[in-house]
Enzyme design. Sequence first.
Site, PDB file in Angstrom:
ATOM      1  N   ASP A   1       0.863  -1.185   0.000  1.00  0.00           N
ATOM      2  CA  ASP A   1       0.000   0.000   0.000  1.00  0.00           C
ATOM      3  C   ASP A   1       0.898   1.233   0.000  1.00  0.00           C
ATOM      4  O   ASP A   1       1.680   1.433   0.935  1.00  0.00           O
ATOM      5  CB  ASP A   1      -0.879  -0.019   1.253  1.00  0.00           C
ATOM      6  CG  ASP A   1      -1.973   1.039   1.222  1.00  0.00           C
ATOM      7  OD1 ASP A   1      -2.106   1.725   0.192  1.00  0.00           O
ATOM      8  OD2 ASP A   1      -2.689   1.185   2.229  1.00  0.00           O
TER       9      ASP A   1
ATOM     10  N   ASP B   1      -2.908   2.455  -5.985  1.00  0.00           N
ATOM     11  CA  ASP B   1      -1.848   2.483  -4.981  1.00  0.00           C
ATOM     12  C   ASP B   1      -1.773   1.226  -4.123  1.00  0.00           C
ATOM     13  O   ASP B   1      -1.111   1.226  -3.084  1.00  0.00           O
ATOM     14  CB  ASP B   1      -2.045   3.687  -4.061  1.00  0.00           C
ATOM     15  CG  ASP B   1      -3.329   3.605  -3.246  1.00  0.00           C
ATOM     16  OD1 ASP B   1      -4.298   3.008  -3.740  1.00  0.00           O
ATOM     17  OD2 ASP B   1      -3.348   4.123  -2.120  1.00  0.00           O
ATOM     18  N   GLU B   2      -2.414   0.149  -4.532  1.00  0.00           N
ATOM     19  CA  GLU B   2      -2.532  -1.003  -3.645  1.00  0.00           C
ATOM     20  C   GLU B   2      -2.587  -2.277  -4.473  1.00  0.00           C
ATOM     21  O   GLU B   2      -3.245  -2.330  -5.512  1.00  0.00           O
ATOM     22  CB  GLU B   2      -3.814  -0.848  -2.818  1.00  0.00           C
ATOM     23  CG  GLU B   2      -4.022  -1.850  -1.734  1.00  0.00           C
ATOM     24  CD  GLU B   2      -5.314  -1.564  -0.969  1.00  0.00           C
ATOM     25  OE1 GLU B   2      -5.535  -2.263   0.031  1.00  0.00           O
ATOM     26  OE2 GLU B   2      -6.090  -0.669  -1.378  1.00  0.00           O
TER      27      GLU B   2
END
Length: 473
Positions: free
Chosen positions: A11, A105-106
């Site tokens: 993350d 983003d993950e």
Amino acid sequence: MRREASVLHLDLDAFFAAVEQRDKPSLRGRPVVVGGTGGRGVVATASYEARIYGVRSAMSTREARSRCPHAAFLSGRFGAYREASRAVMGALREASPLVEPLSLDEAFVDLAASPDPTLADLSVESVTAFAERLRARVTEVTDGLTCSVGVATSKFMAKVASDLDKPDGLVVVAPGTERELLRPMSVTVIPGVGPATADRLRRAGVQTVADLEQVSQEELVRLVGSAHGIGLFHLARAHDDRPVVAERETKSVSVEGTYDSDLSDLRLMEHLLVRQSGEVAARLAKAGLSGRTVTIKVRLHDFTTTSRSATLPEPTDSPAVVARVVRSLLAELAAGVETGPALRAGVRLLGVGVSGLADWVQDDLFADLDGSDEAAGTTDEEAEDLPEPPRARSSGWAPGADVVHDEHGRGWVWGSGRGVVTVRFETRESPAGPVRSFPVDDPALHLWQQPEDEPTDDPGGPAAREGGLSAPG
């Protein structure tokens, strides 16, 4: 459950805000808030410096400004975020062919599929060393961004672990220690346990995972329903056998709009929803998809969000069919004892989505609908009589936008108003730069666009928004 800690969850830390701080030297170490910058805006991401003051994602920008008035409030640059995300996902795919992006983003990474010889035994020591190298690689390819990583025997535990040492941390959960780690935690650590479910469990005397572990599956089903109760029963015991899936199918297609002042005219709401229905249907048709479940989303003036859904007997990509369902769902809300007055008190956001997707269409579905504007709900003549929806105001010089000046070079918009735009001239590679102001129509000042590679859809599926910004995963 796996025998080894071989599922990695990564993350990126405060992603949107971190990209802005990376690219804007004068903002490094300062509170930064990315999202809607107007009075109707919503925070997408806040830097850790802003979080100290209580600023959080999904908070209204108005409240964020009251909590942290000295923060830099920026409208967001999706080109820069996509560029950083592509670099990160590329680094992850170098590490393993099984990468499951959840958002920009993950992502999950299956270390058991990695060809790296240092992971041959998948011991805690080897996966820890590998994860540290991967974190360093992410920082390298993004020119300075940091990430938090969790490694465990399942997706659920890897996600829990990545949240334990933020920002810029790494936690590896040794096999066999999962339940010991979970037991002291609040039940809200389990996916799907939001405020309503947590309150229902609290009233039953359940506040921690240890408490939840003592509740039978039958009792949990009685408390929260069959599907949710069974899931809670297993996750409280760290049981999660979901695989890492490299390619996630699009689950839904949606369009939503946020408006600069409240809507109260039901005819206008209907017109806007029908127009969104056409946009959703066009996206479905372009992608060769159809869907069975149509949903409308309504966010009220007090930020309360409600939705209504209807499922068709067969999938469709027809704008007329989607619009007809949307109109009936809005009528259902308008007729409700509680929802009707709430609608008329003011609506700030409307959205239409289609889920239950398939790659085929039943051609004769609702054959009586001819696809005309009249069938879709609002004729051109009727639309002309409707007022224009209040739209987010913009001078074209959004705070944070990249610009270039013929004489002074690259910079970004510090702010604008009253016919003036103020620019700070600096880039990622430069020191903090000077600030200068120009007339908004200065011919030497231009918006600068991030060069794009091949266009890509967001991992969660295509979506369009008017005057809004989505939070990262």
